[in-house]
Design a protein around this motif. Structure first.
Motif, PDB file in Angstrom:
ATOM      1  N   TRP A   1     -26.561  -5.523 -12.339  1.00  0.00           N
ATOM      2  CA  TRP A   1     -28.317  -5.857 -11.536  1.00  0.00           C
ATOM      3  C   TRP A   1     -28.515  -6.037  -9.681  1.00  0.00           C
ATOM      4  O   TRP A   1     -26.973  -6.714  -9.565  1.00  0.00           O
ATOM      5  CB  TRP A   1     -28.542  -7.493 -11.983  1.00  0.00           C
ATOM      6  CG  TRP A   1     -29.450  -8.272 -12.154  1.00  0.00           C
ATOM      7  CD1 TRP A   1     -30.353  -8.905 -11.070  1.00  0.00           C
ATOM      8  CD2 TRP A   1     -30.667  -7.742 -12.459  1.00  0.00           C
ATOM      9  NE1 TRP A   1     -30.889  -9.071 -11.026  1.00  0.00           N
ATOM     10  CE2 TRP A   1     -31.720  -8.037 -12.739  1.00  0.00           C
ATOM     11  CE3 TRP A   1     -31.239  -6.308 -13.565  1.00  0.00           C
ATOM     12  CZ2 TRP A   1     -33.128  -8.197 -12.370  1.00  0.00           C
ATOM     13  CZ3 TRP A   1     -32.534  -6.009 -13.634  1.00  0.00           C
ATOM     14  CH2 TRP A   1     -33.470  -7.066 -13.496  1.00  0.00           C
TER      15      TRP A   1
ATOM     16  N   ASN B   1     -27.747  -1.314 -16.123  1.00  0.00           N
ATOM     17  CA  ASN B   1     -28.578  -1.762 -15.436  1.00  0.00           C
ATOM     18  C   ASN B   1     -29.132  -3.657 -16.553  1.00  0.00           C
ATOM     19  O   ASN B   1     -29.495  -3.065 -17.495  1.00  0.00           O
ATOM     20  CB  ASN B   1     -30.045  -1.709 -15.433  1.00  0.00           C
ATOM     21  CG  ASN B   1     -30.981  -2.487 -14.729  1.00  0.00           C
ATOM     22  OD1 ASN B   1     -31.198  -3.174 -13.192  1.00  0.00           O
ATOM     23  ND2 ASN B   1     -32.310  -2.795 -15.155  1.00  0.00           N
TER      24      ASN B   1
ATOM     25  N   VAL C   1     -35.922  -1.937 -14.257  1.00  0.00           N
ATOM     26  CA  VAL C   1     -35.136  -1.254 -13.189  1.00  0.00           C
ATOM     27  C   VAL C   1     -36.005  -0.945 -12.031  1.00  0.00           C
ATOM     28  O   VAL C   1     -35.477  -0.325 -11.364  1.00  0.00           O
ATOM     29  CB  VAL C   1     -34.789   0.700 -13.727  1.00  0.00           C
ATOM     30  CG1 VAL C   1     -34.319   0.393 -14.576  1.00  0.00           C
ATOM     31  CG2 VAL C   1     -36.194   1.134 -14.205  1.00  0.00           C
TER      32      VAL C   1
ATOM     33  N   ILE D   1     -33.361  -1.505  -9.159  1.00  0.00           N
ATOM     34  CA  ILE D   1     -32.249  -0.450  -8.880  1.00  0.00           C
ATOM     35  C   ILE D   1     -32.380   0.725  -8.231  1.00  0.00           C
ATOM     36  O   ILE D   1     -31.996   1.619  -7.460  1.00  0.00           O
ATOM     37  CB  ILE D   1     -31.576  -0.097  -9.857  1.00  0.00           C
ATOM     38  CG1 ILE D   1     -30.252   0.274  -9.421  1.00  0.00           C
ATOM     39  CG2 ILE D   1     -32.399   0.315 -11.530  1.00  0.00           C
ATOM     40  CD1 ILE D   1     -28.994   0.964 -10.554  1.00  0.00           C
TER      41      ILE D   1
ATOM     42  N   ARG E   1     -31.097   0.897 -19.127  1.00  0.00           N
ATOM     43  CA  ARG E   1     -32.077  -0.282 -19.371  1.00  0.00           C
ATOM     44  C   ARG E   1     -31.923  -0.198 -20.626  1.00  0.00           C
ATOM     45  O   ARG E   1     -30.955  -0.235 -21.118  1.00  0.00           O
ATOM     46  CB  ARG E   1     -33.426  -0.105 -18.568  1.00  0.00           C
ATOM     47  CG  ARG E   1     -34.134   0.711 -19.038  1.00  0.00           C
ATOM     48  CD  ARG E   1     -34.383   0.601 -20.815  1.00  0.00           C
ATOM     49  NE  ARG E   1     -34.896   0.166 -21.507  1.00  0.00           N
ATOM     50  CZ  ARG E   1     -36.362  -0.481 -21.392  1.00  0.00           C
ATOM     51  NH1 ARG E   1     -37.196  -0.075 -22.110  1.00  0.00           N
ATOM     52  NH2 ARG E   1     -36.735  -2.204 -21.968  1.00  0.00           N
TER      53      ARG E   1
END
Ligand code: NAP
Ligand code: GLV
Length: 314
Positions: free
Chosen positions: A46, A68, A73, A76, A91
């Protein structure tokens, strides 16, 4: 042995380690420390720092996927070229967040529909006053983002028979929901939604979508619920529209800057209800189980759900 490299600031990494030990006892779980560039098969992250996943590092040459541990997202993907090319980013798919979102949004919608916000204010002022109920037929709820979480919210609200509308990127046909899509469908969607719930991913296309022009398209006396990202909302525009009465009230879980700064004018506005980004938390055990199942599927050469399209941004 499958090597999992973990990093999530402000989490409890040892608790994640225990969850993965339970979900995937056959894997080796390593908590990433600054300077660790050893090899790993999967990263579970994360908001990782730029250098953790830097493509030139040995670690990242072995990576088969990056998980993730959230649904969104945007953080990231901000790493851009700092992410190894060709490595899928996956995700979380619901993993217990759908139920939490449904609870949060149902609570906020019912609070406005049954005027509990106004009854609370009256009670604090020791006022016993009847307020005319809203008509359900005039209390349509429009959900911006009809993905996993948006559809879960719609399912929950359907039990209360609110007229439901949904807006997505691609056209959809969903039973009991008036569906709108694309920029062409946005104006009609907003004009007919007495409550707008934002549960969109934050992308180049959706950033700032809740600015003056779109907020002004909502009917006078309407309500906003933002459980997506602070970047969707132009905060100063909302404040003005609440203060001039166009928007009756708003419930916000996410902000441009989190924690919300002490001097932020939202703290002083009673018609804006604030929560500290808690609408749907990542549930550790459910998430570890979901990721473990996906890792096993990838190892069998199978496709998994939740792979992010880096171009679309979600
Ligand atoms: P999802 O399954 O990927 O769904 C996203 C939805 O948004 C889809 O319906 C998609 O349309 C639509 N969309 C994306 N870009 C669009 C555009 N340009 N125009 C119109 N519609 C667009 O995502 P999710 O799992 O439901 O999660 C949504 C977001 O919730 C996350 O990205 C995150 O930011 C937020 N979130 C917040 C919390 C919290 O605690 N506050 C917790 C979890 C998640 P298509 O269906 O056509 O693809
Ligand atoms: C939380 O905000 C998430 O994206 O999971």
């Amino acid at each position: 042995m499958t090597r999992i490299l973990f990093h999530a600031p402000a989490s409890n990494p040892e608790a994640w380690q225990r969850a993965f030990l339970q979900a995937m006892p056959e894997a080796e779980f390593r908590i990433w420390q600054e300077g660790d560039d050893g090899p790993a098969d999967y990263a579970v992250v994360w908001k990782p720092p730029l250098h953790m996943l830097a493509p030139q590092q040995a670690t990242r040459r072995d990576l088969k996927a990056i998980f993730n541990i959230g649904a969104g997202v945007d953080a990231i993907l901000q790493l851009g070229d700092g992410l190894p090319a060709g490595v899928p980013i996956v995700r979380l798919d619901d993993a217990g967040m759908g139920m939490q979102m449904a609870e949060y949004v149902t609570h906020a919608v019912l609070r406005y529909f049954r005027r509990f916000d106004q009854f609370d204010a009256q009670a604090r002022a020791h006022q016993w006053r009847f307020l005319k109920p809203h008509k359900k037929s005039e209390f349509s709820v429009g959900i911006l983002g009809m993905g996993l979480l948006g559809q879960r919210i719609a399912d929950a609200l359907a039990h209360f028979e609110f007229p439901l509308r949904g807006w997505s990127r691609s056209p959809k046909a969903l039973p009991g929901i008036e569906c709108f899509s694309g920029s062409d469908g946005l104006d009609a969607f907003l004009r007919g939604s007495r409550v707008v719930v934002c549960v969109l991913p934050l992308t180049a296309e959706t950033s700032g979508i809740l600015g003056r022009v779109n907020l002004a398209r909502m009917p006078k006396g309407s309500y906003l619920i933002n459980v997506a990202r602070g970047g969707h909302l132009v905060e100063a525009d909302l404040l003005e529209l609440v203060q001039d009465g166009h928007i009756a009230a708003a419930t916000l879980d996410v902000f441009d800057e989190e924690p919300l700064p002490a001097q932020h004018p939202f703290w002083q506005e009673p018609r804006i209800t604030l929560t500290p980004h808690m609408a749907a938390l990542t549930l550790r055990d459910e998430s570890a189980l979901q990721i473990a199942e996906k890792i096993r599927a990838l190892q069998r050469g199978e496709a998994v759900a939740g792979v992010v399209d880096r171009i679309k941004g979600y």
